[in-house]
Design an enzyme around this catalytic site. Structure first.
Site, PDB file in Angstrom:
ATOM      1  N   ASP A   1       0.901  -1.027  -0.179  1.00 30.95           N
ATOM      2  CA  ASP A   1      -0.090   0.031   0.060  1.00 30.95           C
ATOM      3  C   ASP A   1       0.976   1.257  -0.124  1.00 30.95           C
ATOM      4  O   ASP A   1       1.671   1.352   1.121  1.00 30.95           O
ATOM      5  CB  ASP A   1      -0.695   0.005   1.440  1.00 30.95           C
ATOM      6  CG  ASP A   1      -1.730   1.266   1.421  1.00 30.95           C
ATOM      7  OD1 ASP A   1      -1.510   2.138   0.712  1.00 30.95           O
ATOM      8  OD2 ASP A   1      -2.414   1.316   2.644  1.00 30.95           O
ATOM      9  N   ILE A   2       0.871   2.159  -1.176  1.00 25.89           N
ATOM     10  CA  ILE A   2       1.825   3.264  -1.301  1.00 25.89           C
ATOM     11  C   ILE A   2       1.581   4.038  -0.105  1.00 25.89           C
ATOM     12  O   ILE A   2       2.589   4.981   0.063  1.00 25.89           O
ATOM     13  CB  ILE A   2       1.610   3.691  -2.606  1.00 25.89           C
ATOM     14  CG1 ILE A   2       2.765   4.561  -3.025  1.00 25.89           C
ATOM     15  CG2 ILE A   2       0.481   4.757  -2.678  1.00 25.89           C
ATOM     16  CD1 ILE A   2       2.823   4.866  -4.598  1.00 25.89           C
TER      17      ILE A   2
ATOM     18  N   ASP B   1      -5.673   7.334  -5.565  1.00 23.73           N
ATOM     19  CA  ASP B   1      -5.990   8.576  -5.143  1.00 23.73           C
ATOM     20  C   ASP B   1      -6.968   8.803  -4.223  1.00 23.73           C
ATOM     21  O   ASP B   1      -6.402   9.731  -3.059  1.00 23.73           O
ATOM     22  CB  ASP B   1      -6.662   9.239  -6.437  1.00 23.73           C
ATOM     23  CG  ASP B   1      -6.642  10.783  -6.507  1.00 23.73           C
ATOM     24  OD1 ASP B   1      -6.057  11.450  -5.578  1.00 23.73           O
ATOM     25  OD2 ASP B   1      -7.189  11.175  -7.567  1.00 23.73           O
TER      26      ASP B   1
ATOM     27  N   GLY C   1      -5.618   1.118 -13.371  1.00 19.61           N
ATOM     28  CA  GLY C   1      -6.836   0.589 -12.765  1.00 19.61           C
ATOM     29  C   GLY C   1      -7.800   1.245 -13.458  1.00 19.61           C
ATOM     30  O   GLY C   1      -8.319   0.809 -14.727  1.00 19.61           O
ATOM     31  N   VAL C   2      -8.636   2.079 -12.938  1.00 16.83           N
ATOM     32  CA  VAL C   2      -9.827   2.787 -13.591  1.00 16.83           C
ATOM     33  C   VAL C   2      -9.695   3.200 -15.010  1.00 16.83           C
ATOM     34  O   VAL C   2     -10.446   3.086 -15.837  1.00 16.83           O
ATOM     35  CB  VAL C   2     -10.373   4.073 -12.768  1.00 16.83           C
ATOM     36  CG1 VAL C   2     -11.594   4.772 -13.466  1.00 16.83           C
ATOM     37  CG2 VAL C   2     -10.653   3.699 -11.381  1.00 16.83           C
TER      38      VAL C   2
HETATM   39  N1  AR6 Z   1      -1.105   1.793  -2.968  1.00 16.43           N
HETATM   40  C1  AR6 Z   1      -0.952   1.277  -4.224  1.00 16.43           C
HETATM   41  N2  AR6 Z   1      -1.565   1.048  -5.400  1.00 16.43           N
HETATM   42  C2  AR6 Z   1      -2.945   1.062  -5.041  1.00 16.43           C
HETATM   43  C3  AR6 Z   1      -3.674   1.503  -3.930  1.00 16.43           C
HETATM   44  C4  AR6 Z   1      -2.581   1.695  -2.896  1.00 16.43           C
HETATM   45  N3  AR6 Z   1      -3.373   1.885  -1.697  1.00 16.43           N
HETATM   46  N4  AR6 Z   1      -4.876   1.647  -4.199  1.00 16.43           N
HETATM   47  C5  AR6 Z   1      -4.934   1.109  -5.510  1.00 16.43           C
HETATM   48  N5  AR6 Z   1      -3.871   1.030  -6.092  1.00 16.43           N
HETATM   49  P1  AR6 Z   1      -6.280   3.756  -9.928  1.00 16.43           P
HETATM   50  P2  AR6 Z   1      -5.823   5.017 -12.757  1.00 16.43           P
HETATM   51  C6  AR6 Z   1      -3.536   0.380  -7.650  1.00 16.43           C
HETATM   52  O1  AR6 Z   1      -7.482   3.349 -10.448  1.00 16.43           O
HETATM   53  O2  AR6 Z   1      -5.906   3.849 -13.359  1.00 16.43           O
HETATM   54  C7  AR6 Z   1      -8.841   7.748  -9.653  1.00 16.43           C
HETATM   55  O3  AR6 Z   1     -10.208   7.900  -9.331  1.00 16.43           O
HETATM   56  C8  AR6 Z   1      -4.558   0.082  -8.319  1.00 16.43           C
HETATM   57  O4  AR6 Z   1      -4.661  -1.529  -8.007  1.00 16.43           O
HETATM   58  O5  AR6 Z   1      -5.983   4.189  -8.711  1.00 16.43           O
HETATM   59  O6  AR6 Z   1      -4.356   5.986 -12.995  1.00 16.43           O
HETATM   60  C9  AR6 Z   1      -8.314   9.198 -10.063  1.00 16.43           C
HETATM   61  O7  AR6 Z   1      -8.876  10.194  -9.454  1.00 16.43           O
HETATM   62  C10 AR6 Z   1      -3.827  -0.005  -9.959  1.00 16.43           C
HETATM   63  O8  AR6 Z   1      -2.954  -0.975 -10.149  1.00 16.43           O
HETATM   64  O9  AR6 Z   1      -5.679   4.848 -11.158  1.00 16.43           O
HETATM   65  C11 AR6 Z   1      -8.718   9.157 -11.445  1.00 16.43           C
HETATM   66  O10 AR6 Z   1      -9.633   9.716 -11.828  1.00 16.43           O
HETATM   67  C12 AR6 Z   1      -3.240   1.375  -9.791  1.00 16.43           C
HETATM   68  O11 AR6 Z   1      -3.111   1.688  -8.470  1.00 16.43           O
HETATM   69  C13 AR6 Z   1      -8.476   7.680 -11.645  1.00 16.43           C
HETATM   70  O12 AR6 Z   1      -8.590   6.920 -10.724  1.00 16.43           O
HETATM   71  C14 AR6 Z   1      -3.748   2.634 -10.253  1.00 16.43           C
HETATM   72  O13 AR6 Z   1      -5.312   2.407 -10.290  1.00 16.43           O
HETATM   73  C15 AR6 Z   1      -7.107   7.321 -12.334  1.00 16.43           C
HETATM   74  O14 AR6 Z   1      -6.899   5.951 -12.703  1.00 16.43           O
END
Ligand code: AR6
Length: 202
Positions: A39-40, A63, A148-149
């Site tokens: 978890d970052i 985020d 992710g998203v």
């Molecule tokens: N620590 C590390 N990695 C994480 C954590 C954490 N605590 N939580 C999730 N991940 P995403 P994106 C991973 O969706 O695709 C947001 O709503 C997750 O499993 O967080 O760049 C923003 O506001 C995945 O591998 O980011 C933007 O609107 C990675 O982080 C949008 O999502 C990125 O997933 C950005 O989408």
């Protein structure tokens, strides 16, 4: 400051470290590039990178986790900054987290790969690294931006992330540690496979 106790370029530590977290490390020039599962928001690097949106409005995924862990001072600074174009980066306090700073970058929303996604994703990593260098930071943790998203295909996202960081660390010797903190098993495995291909070990 971040000793590595091996000479070959990639150390494949036991599948589970004593803390139960997977880990892989490579030396790139003057720096250590590390992959861990975790978890970052718990990182103790000088800065952690947030996968934000262009409005810096907060959201889900990493985020949401960063704003929850760091507290409202991060959003207060984001509001003052106002926004961040895709592929660029801005910096705020880390609030209550151990990391002193959050570098907010915005990765591309993946459409079909023909809308500049690869270059924008590379730029998000590069601009974050440049921001860390500009602030004389020595260590930085990244999540898997856009994976992710935003829907970036994982294998390709991992390859671009690692290649961009490796290229930067070869040319810039100021940052001592870059750590990818990967939240789940499939993301960790994709990065670990990609790193194995980019830097074949002994
Ligand atoms: N620590 C590390 N990695 C994480 C954590 C954490 N605590 N939580 C999730 N991940 P995403 P994106 C991973 O969706 O695709 C947001 O709503 C997750 O499993 O967080 O760049 C923003 O506001 C995945 O591998 O980011 C933007 O609107 C990675 O982080 C949008 O999502 C990125 O997933 C950005 O989408």
């Amino acid at each position: 400051r971040y000793p590595v106790n091996f000479d070959n370029r990639i150390s494949r530590l036991p599948a589970e470290t004593p803390t139960g977290r997977k880990k892989m490390e490579a030396r790139i020039g003057n720096s250590v590039l590390a992959l861990i599962q975790g978890d970052i928001t718990q990182e103790d690097t000088d800065a952690i990178v947030n996968a934000a949106n262009t409005g810096l409005r907060g959201g889900g995924g990493v985020d949401g986790a960063i704003h929850r862990a760091g507290g409202p001072s991060i959003m207060a600074e984001c509001r003052r900054i106002g926004g961040c174009p895709t592929g660029q980066a801005v910096i705020t306090t880390g609030g209550k987290m151990k990391a002193r700073y959050v570098i907010h970058t915005v990765g591309p929303v993946y459409r079909d790969g023909s809308h500049g996604e690869a270059e924008l994703l590379a730029s998000a990593y590069r601009e974050s690294l440049k921001m860390a260098s500009a602030r004389h930071l020595k260590s930085l943790s990244f999540p898997a931006i856009s994976a992710g998203v935003y829907g970036y295909p994982l294998e390709e996202a991992a390859r671009i992330a690692l290649q961009t960081v490796i290229d930067y660390l070869k040319k810039n010797r100021d940052i001592e540690l870059v750590r990818f903190v990967l939240f789940n098993q499939s993301t960790y495995d994709a990065f670990s496979n990609a790193l194995g291909k980019l830097l074949p070990g002994e």
